[in-house]
Design a protein around this motif. Structure first.
Motif, mmCIF file in Angstrom:
data_model
loop_
_atom_site.group_PDB
_atom_site.id
_atom_site.type_symbol
_atom_site.label_atom_id
_atom_site.label_comp_id
_atom_site.label_asym_id
_atom_site.label_seq_id
_atom_site.Cartn_x
_atom_site.Cartn_y
_atom_site.Cartn_z
ATOM 1 N N TYR A 341 0.827 -1.208 0.000
ATOM 2 C CA TYR A 341 0.000 0.000 0.000
ATOM 3 C C TYR A 341 0.862 1.260 0.000
ATOM 4 O O TYR A 341 0.425 2.313 -0.483
ATOM 5 N N ARG A 342 2.078 1.185 0.527
ATOM 6 C CA ARG A 342 2.941 2.362 0.527
ATOM 7 C C ARG A 342 3.401 2.717 -0.888
ATOM 8 O O ARG A 342 3.666 3.884 -1.178
ATOM 9 N N GLU A 343 3.503 1.738 -1.766
ATOM 10 C CA GLU A 343 3.825 2.033 -3.156
ATOM 11 C C GLU A 343 2.680 2.799 -3.813
ATOM 12 O O GLU A 343 2.914 3.707 -4.631
ATOM 13 N N TRP A 344 1.478 2.420 -3.484
ATOM 14 C CA TRP A 344 0.290 3.139 -3.974
ATOM 15 C C TRP A 344 0.322 4.575 -3.470
ATOM 16 O O TRP A 344 0.089 5.529 -4.228
ATOM 17 N N LEU A 345 0.600 4.752 -2.178
ATOM 18 C CA LEU A 345 0.679 6.082 -1.589
ATOM 19 C C LEU A 345 1.807 6.889 -2.225
ATOM 20 O O LEU A 345 1.666 8.097 -2.468
ATOM 21 N N LYS A 346 2.927 6.230 -2.503
ATOM 22 C CA LYS A 346 4.056 6.910 -3.119
ATOM 23 C C LYS A 346 3.698 7.416 -4.516
ATOM 24 O O LYS A 346 4.103 8.526 -4.916
ATOM 25 N N ALA A 347 2.912 6.633 -5.260
ATOM 26 C CA ALA A 347 2.495 7.063 -6.595
ATOM 27 C C ALA A 347 1.661 8.338 -6.517
ATOM 28 O O ALA A 347 1.833 9.263 -7.334
ATOM 29 N N ALA A 348 0.753 8.409 -5.532
ATOM 30 C CA ALA A 348 -0.041 9.636 -5.359
ATOM 31 C C ALA A 348 0.852 10.795 -4.955
ATOM 32 O O ALA A 348 0.640 11.949 -5.382
ATOM 33 N N ASP A 349 1.865 10.508 -4.144
ATOM 34 C CA ASP A 349 2.778 11.556 -3.705
ATOM 35 C C ASP A 349 3.576 12.117 -4.884
ATOM 36 O O ASP A 349 3.772 13.337 -4.999
ATOM 37 N N VAL A 350 4.027 11.238 -5.781
ATOM 38 C CA VAL A 350 4.745 11.687 -6.977
ATOM 39 C C VAL A 350 3.839 12.561 -7.844
ATOM 40 O O VAL A 350 4.261 13.599 -8.383
ATOM 41 N N ALA A 351 2.559 12.143 -7.988
ATOM 42 C CA ALA A 351 1.611 12.943 -8.774
ATOM 43 C C ALA A 351 1.380 14.300 -8.135
ATOM 44 O O ALA A 351 1.245 15.319 -8.833
ATOM 45 N N LEU A 352 1.353 14.351 -6.790
ATOM 46 C CA LEU A 352 1.173 15.623 -6.091
ATOM 47 C C LEU A 352 2.350 16.557 -6.381
ATOM 48 O O LEU A 352 2.147 17.748 -6.668
ATOM 49 N N TYR A 353 3.552 16.043 -6.299
ATOM 50 C CA TYR A 353 4.721 16.889 -6.573
ATOM 51 C C TYR A 353 4.748 17.349 -8.031
ATOM 52 O O TYR A 353 5.197 18.460 -8.340
ATOM 53 N N LYS A 354 4.239 16.527 -8.914
ATOM 54 C CA LYS A 354 4.143 16.945 -10.306
ATOM 55 C C LYS A 354 3.178 18.118 -10.442
ATOM 56 O O LYS A 354 3.443 19.089 -11.178
ATOM 57 N N ALA A 355 2.044 18.040 -9.717
ATOM 58 C CA ALA A 355 1.078 19.146 -9.747
ATOM 59 C C ALA A 355 1.686 20.425 -9.189
ATOM 60 O O ALA A 355 1.453 21.528 -9.715
ATOM 61 N N LYS A 356 2.483 20.315 -8.137
ATOM 62 C CA LYS A 356 3.091 21.500 -7.530
ATOM 63 C C LYS A 356 4.184 22.073 -8.421
ATOM 64 O O LYS A 356 4.382 23.292 -8.477
#
Length: 367
Positions: A341-356
């Motif tokens: 599940y942390r890999e899933w969370l990490k993918a969302a985190d990468v997408a968030l940094y892309k948005a920023k």
């Protein structure tokens, strides 16, 4: 989901916080314990006055015994309560009071000559109070004190044991047998309900963020792990979102932390009115939020976030009406490529940094 910023302003929550966090919590618990025993003692001893008095009438005892009986039945319960309230340790004082109850009950048993019916009622009352207050560790010493006191009193009084009570004794004592167990059961039920409510509030406090009322990070990650396992086992669909308030530090530096708190609460409310009631909103601390949207595709999650972006454009904070709030969002849909599940969370985190990093105020989906 918890829905407003007044979550911890509610009276019941304030009282629970005071009780839980106060340095005087053991003292308060002792007072509550003494209060429960007080009600049982007041009603029980008042009810026992009549059967004991009915026996004493036939023994032609001196007036001092009657004064002692009145003091025991109608004054001692209130004196015991005052002693507990004023003690440095109300719980220990109330345990002492219960042992005094046992000793005085034994005294009256001896004075009555171990008359069967009121003796049984007194032993029942003492035993229930002891067992309910301290289990066998208090029950056994309490009963021993009662019988020892009865034997010591019986010897000088010299009364004869009466096994066959007359109708008057039955009439005066039967209400005690009927009503006192019902009273004790009601007090036990009320205590159990209060403890269950106390446990529920503590569990809520341990899983919720204090400012917003949404889930804290620890509990939200537990929900994420459960959602991940459900998707993995049943090949389900779910999407998670990581949300960050843009330029939040500037808001705090310009307007102060009070306005920063207003911004956090405003974002929380916008999320709550936009997602479904079954979706789990969590606060990761600071200005970062996360949402688990079960049975939801990335396109549906993006549509929800689009509505949030639109509402924020029209939203103004009461103390900073010129400040417009913007959020950056990273979206990740569950897929079999995630082994944890942390890999899933990490993918969302990468997408968030892309948005920023691509201008903020936007939603990006994990590749």
């Amino acid at each position: 989901m918890m829905n407003d910023e007044s979550y911890y302003d509610k009276k019941c929550i304030r009282e629970e916080l005071d009780l839980t966090l106060s340095l005087d919590a053991p003292h308060r618990a002792g007072i509550q314990f003494a209060r429960r025993v007080r009600l049982a003692r007041v009603i029980g001893l008042a009810a026992m006055f009549f059967p004991v008095a009915g026996i004493l009438v036939t023994h032609f005892l001196a007036g001092g015994w009657w004064l002692l009986l009145v003091g025991w039945a109608f004054i001692w319960p209130h004196l015991a309560w005052q002693l507990s309230c004023r003690a440095s340790s109300p719980h220990h004082q109330e345990i002492f009071n219960l042992k005094m109850d046992a000793i005085i009950a034994g005294l009256w048993i001896g004075v009555m000559g171990i008359n069967a019916l009121p003796t049984t009622a007194l032993v029942m009352m003492v035993g229930m109070n002891m067992m309910g207050s301290g289990g066998c560790r208090l029950f056994i010493p309490g009963i021993m004190l009662t019988f020892l006191s009865a034997l010591l009193t019986l010897s000088p009084v010299g009364r004869v044991v009466v096994i066959n009570p007359d109708p008057v004794e039955w009439g005066l004592t039967l209400p005690v047998f009927v009503l006192y167990p019902m009273l004790f059961a009601w007090l036990s039920h009320r205590t159990a309900v209060r403890l269950a409510e106390h446990k529920r509030r503590l569990e809520m406090m341990s899983t919720r963020d204090g400012m917003t009322g949404v889930f804290n990070r620890r509990h939200w990650e537990m929900l994420l792990r459960n959602e991940f396992e459900q998707c993995r086992r049943h090949n389900g669909t779910a999407t998670i979102l990581l949300i960050d308030i843009d330029h939040f530090k500037n808001i705090n530096d310009t307007w102060g932390h009070d306005v920063g708190d207003e911004a956090i609460i405003a974002i929380t409310r916008q999320l709550q009115i936009s997602v479904r009631s079954g979706d789990a909103i969590g606060r990761f601390g600071g200005d970062e939020f996360a949402v688990i949207m079960s049975r939801t595709t990335a396109d549906s999650a993006i549509a929800v976030m689009s509505r949030v972006h639109e509402r924020l454009e029209k939203l103004s904070l009461p103390c900073a009406p010129k400040e417009t709030l913007h959020i950056s969002v990273g979206v990740a849909t569950w897929g079999p490529q995630f082994g944890h599940y942390r890999e899933w969370l990490k993918a969302a985190d990468v997408a968030l940094y892309k948005a920023k990093n691509t201008g903020r105020g936007r939603t990006e989906v994990a590749a």
